[in-house]
Write an enzyme that holds these catalytic residues in place. Structure first.
Site, PDB file in Angstrom:
ATOM      1  CG  PHE A  10      -0.443   0.327   2.685  1.00  0.00           C
ATOM      2  CD1 PHE A  10      -0.378   1.790   2.947  1.00  0.00           C
ATOM      3  CD2 PHE A  10       0.177  -0.663   3.420  1.00  0.00           C
ATOM      4  CE1 PHE A  10       0.230   2.115   4.135  1.00  0.00           C
ATOM      5  CE2 PHE A  10       0.748  -0.129   4.752  1.00  0.00           C
ATOM      6  CZ  PHE A  10       0.779   1.172   4.953  1.00  0.00           C
ATOM      7  CE  LYS A  11       4.608   1.281   4.791  1.00  0.00           C
ATOM      8  NZ  LYS A  11       4.151  -0.171   5.048  1.00  0.00           N
ATOM      9  CG  ASP A  12       4.024   0.893  -4.514  1.00  0.00           C
ATOM     10  OD1 ASP A  12       5.192   1.575  -4.470  1.00  0.00           O
ATOM     11  OD2 ASP A  12       3.732  -0.174  -4.756  1.00  0.00           O
ATOM     12  CB  THR A  18       8.372   2.437   3.898  1.00  0.00           C
ATOM     13  OG1 THR A  18       7.284   2.249   4.790  1.00  0.00           O
ATOM     14  CG2 THR A  18       8.524   4.252   3.904  1.00  0.00           C
TER      15      THR A  18
END
Ligand SMILES: *Cc1c(COP(=O)(O)O)cnc(C)c1O
Length: 507
Positions: free
Chosen positions: A153-155, A186
């Site tokens: 999800f960091k993208d 991250t």
């Protein structure tokens, strides 16, 4: 909200705080210059420790912690009306993300025009129409947040943030060095987002032996001369505390150290978009407030959900889920924040005992009192614990729930979800599904499990659970053909600074 300003050809976004309601219509109201003046005054952010200058979101793009060691947060949340929210539910996801940031950024932001870059970054995702939402059964939904370039999800935050930072540096003619402490994902997202950029270098600190092979290769196989990966002989909290010290160090000015950890407010705000998007869409189907189960570590992702709720999105409870490193579930249960040793687990991106972003929540619980927050953080640093008052604790549990999920339960859950829905999930997401199952009877309305990573990033855990490997996306397979580049150092500020000097310092 959209405010048409008299005499202007197009519309600008402005926030309306609890105490300022702008109710103008096209061709009426205040002069544009007056409104812009109000805007500039309204869009400043404060430090949670109360002793640093207030700043605009644009200034925060390039900042880590505040000078007083605090994190920046808004004095009030912009609110969206029901019709503005449902309009967002119809928009393309990259547009929502760009608009939410513009809403928080104010006029300064509008004029610098970050929106195109943000939209460009997100439009390059496998799914630019937004993270897929699946209705699995009855009240159970999933939101797959792993369709970006590095499969976590960091993208969703880092790709557009890198575009915005690059734009800011280009406008100001400056260079910066992005520092990133990572428990795995991250760092991968940061290294990818910044690789090859002309105005910024990236330095990634990861705990030796505590990230998966895929995660490490995503940081070390880029072949980009502006990225330096550093393996630190310690745990994630060591990496994080080194980065925090570097921001406060002598070298910070020379290198223009910049934070993209979730202490960077713009990053959290970019994550807020998918909570708005998902809650609005699901609410439109079922008419109920939407709960989220969020595999958590640094309290960044779930705090973004809290912001969406404060802005008016139809959100019920936000459930923090953890692995054996259960500092947050213990806090939510007892009101006591107490640091323990970090235990390596099958869900390494959540192996954290100091949830940096909780400081923002603490500040809110303390009525935005910087001095009180500073005292609590000081006690946490010195004595490894603090305790919330009863009223703070009950305020917290009004919006949040929490659940710990150990290895056995996570593996069982991975098997069960596979059997029931034919879906392979990562070990982080498993903690969310476990919590959803345990808590569904106590919640009103649907629960969405935010799937934080692609299972192929954690093949060992998947194999242990299912006796088979997940399909590997081609992009991940390619990594194993590349040469790795990184250095290993002891967990000290000096050791890391000397690597940075060697790589990026002026001779
Ligand atoms: C980063 C990460 C988390 C934890 O998110 P926080 O924002 O730190 O709470 C959970 N799962 C995965 C896969 C991650 O990469």
């Amino acid at each position: 909200m959209i405010l048409p300003i008299s005499g202007a050809a197009d519309c600008v976004f402005i926030p309306h705080f609890h105490y300022i309601r702008f109710l103008f219509t096209c061709g009426e109201g205040l002069a544009k210059s007056t409104i812009l003046e109000i805007l500039e005054n309204a869009m400043l952010y404060s430090s949670t420790r109360g002793n640093a200058p207030a700043r605009s979101l644009r200034e925060l793009l390039n900042r880590g912690t505040a000078e007083d060691g605090g994190l920046y947060a808004p004095e009030a949340w912009p609110e969206l009306t029901a019709s503005e929210l449902s309009a967002m539910g119809e928009q393309a996801y990259d547009q929502i993300a760009s608009d939410v940031l513009a809403l928080f950024g104010g006029d300064d932001w509008q004029q610098s025009d970050f929106s195109a870059g943000i939209r460009k970054a997100l439009a390059g995702f496998e799914r630019s129409d937004g993270p897929p939402l699946h209705h699995l059964e009855d009240q159970l939904w999933s939101m797959e947040l792993f369709h970006g370039p590095t499969f976590a999800f960091k993208d969703y935050a880092l790709a557009p943030l890198a575009e915005a930072i690059d734009r800011e540096l280009t406008i100001s003619g400056k260079r910066a060095t992005v520092l990133c402490a990572t428990s795995g994902d991250t760092g991968a997202a940061t290294a990818n987002a910044f690789a090859g950029r002309s105005q910024a270098n990236a330095v990634i600190l990861f705990p030796e032996g505590r990230v998966s092979d895929v995660q490490r290769r995503q940081m070390t196989c880029l072949g980009a001369s502006n990225v330096q990966a550093i393996s630190v002989r310690g745990d994630f909290d060591d990496c994080q505390s080194i980065v925090k010290s570097l921001y406060q160090s002598e070298a910070a000015k020379e290198y223009s150290y910049t934070a993209v950890n979730s202490i960077n407010l713009a990053r959290i705000l970019l994550q807020t978009s998918y909570y708005i998007y998902a809650s609005v869409k699901i609410h439109a189907e079922c008419g109920q407030s939407v709960n989220f189960a969020v595999p958590s570590g640094n309290f960044g992702n779930i705090f973004a959900g809290y912001i969406a709720k404060q802005m008016g999105a139809p959100i019920g409870k936000l459930i923090v889920t953890s692995n054996e490193n259960d500092v947050l579930p213990r806090l939510f249960e007892t009101g006591m924040m107490s640091k323990a040793e970090t235990i390596p687990t099958i869900s390494p991106s959540m192996d954290i005992q100091v949830s940096s972003n909780f400081e923002r929540m603490l500040w809110i619980l303390k009525g935005r009192d910087g001095t009180a927050t500073r005292d609590m953080q000081k006690q946490l640093a010195e004595r490894s614990f603090y305790e919330l008052s009863q009223s703070e604790h009950s305020k917290l549990t009004k919006d949040f729930g929490a659940m710990k999920c150990g290895k056995g339960d996570a593996l069982d859950t991975m098997r069960q979800i596979h059997e029931q829905f034919g879906k392979i999930i990562c070990p982080h997401s498993a903690t969310g599904y476990f919590a959803a199952d345990q808590l569904k009877a106590t919640l009103d309305g649907p629960i969405v499990v935010t799937e934080t990573a692609h299972p192929a990033k954690f093949p060992t855990a998947v194999e242990e659970a299912l006796g088979m490997l997940p399909d590997t996306p081609a992009r991940l397979e390619d990594l194993f053909a590349c040469e790795e580049e990184f250095v290993t150092v002891s967990p000290t500020v000096e050791a890391v600074q000397s690597v940075i000097d060697g790589k990026f310092g002026t001779p």
